[in-house]
Design an enzyme around this catalytic site. Structure first.
Site, PDB file in Angstrom:
ATOM      1  N   PRO A   1       1.352 -38.910  38.880  1.00  0.00           N
ATOM      2  CG  PRO A   1       2.312 -40.214  37.228  1.00  0.00           C
ATOM      3  CD  PRO A   1       1.067 -39.469  37.592  1.00  0.00           C
TER       4      PRO A   1
ATOM      5  CE  LYS B   1       2.997 -32.111  38.815  1.00  0.00           C
ATOM      6  NZ  LYS B   1       1.561 -31.875  39.094  1.00  0.00           N
TER       7      LYS B   1
END
Ligand SMILES: [Zn+2]
Length: 252
Positions: free
Chosen positions: A2, A53
């Site tokens: 991700p 992130k």
């Protein structure tokens, strides 16, 4: 995956745990230090934020840092913020739970088949400007590394320059800037244009659903993908050690 956009979606989902009290923390030893994270038991969640992130959960006993590695997903009260990552798991098996934070009501867990997610207490993060920052801040960050000789793709992947950009987002940004990924950073002529594309493309992809939604995303990356702008077959290569997709016609 991700990337920062997925972390933003996770952070928004995690907002619902603000105000709850932590009753237990269980972490896979490969993914975090259970003794350290255990200090969070009986802490109250004050806030949830994100940088790059990383999803950051601020509590009365410290800051919990969630980083999702290659395949981690955040599941809050049983529902996944993102049902399926493009390269991730296609189902939600409890044996993949690497972090489970239980609250006085509900729970939050990280499901991560590959076990690359990392969960820490009070981390020192060495991160650059966030990928969703205003355009002038992104332009400043790029200006600061404008003399680097390595490929622009590698510079954009460097989390200390712009935090949150990953492989898919960088390919998409360079596609829309019209710059070949292997171009040395010091030869990128128009850094303001690059900053503008980041500042417009990232929010648009977030609204569209994440880092997989671009013109160079999955579905365009393998086989017979064509450039959405000029119809040229897209080219696959390795740049900065990462699988890269670009258009040989308009990216120069
Ligand atoms: Zn093209």
């Amino acid at each position: 995956m991700p990337e920062g956009l997925e972390a933003e979606i996770y952070a928004r989902a995690a907002h619902q745990v603000i105000g709850r009290r932590i009753t237990s923390v269980v972490v896979d030893p490969l993914c975090g230090d259970g003794d350290l994270l255990g200090r969070l038991v009986s802490a109250d969640v004050r806030a949830v934020s994100r940088h790059g992130k990383h999803v950051l959960v601020d509590t009365t006993r410290g800051r919990l840092d969630l980083h999702f590695g290659m395949t981690g997903r955040l599941i809050v009260d049983g529902s996944a913020a993102i049902q399926q990552l493009e390269y991730g798991a296609r189902r939600d098996d409890p044996v993949w739970d690497r972090l489970v934070v239980s609250f006085d009501r509900g729970e939050m867990r990280v499901s991560d088949p590959r076990r690359f997610s990392r969960h820490r207490l009070d981390p020192e993060l060495d991160l650059g400007v966030d990928l969703l920052a205003p355009v002038d801040q992104i332009a400043d960050a790029l200006q600061g590394v404008s003399r680097r000789r390595g490929p622009v793709k590698g510079v954009l992947l460097d989390q200390r320059v712009i935090a949150g950009l990953g492989n898919l987002c960088v390919d998409e940004v360079l596609f829309h800037t019209g710059v070949a990924p292997s171009t040395p950073m010091c030869e990128v002529a128009d850094l303001n244009r690059l900053a503008e594309v980041i500042a417009t493309t990232m929010p648009a992809m977030l609204v569209a659903g994440g880092s997989h939604t671009g013109d160079t995303g999955p579905g365009h990356r393998d086989g017979d993908g064509r450039c959405a702008l000029d119809g040229t077959p897209l080219v696959r290569s390795m740049v900065a050690g990462r699988a890269t997709v670009s258009c040989p016609t308009h990216q120069r």
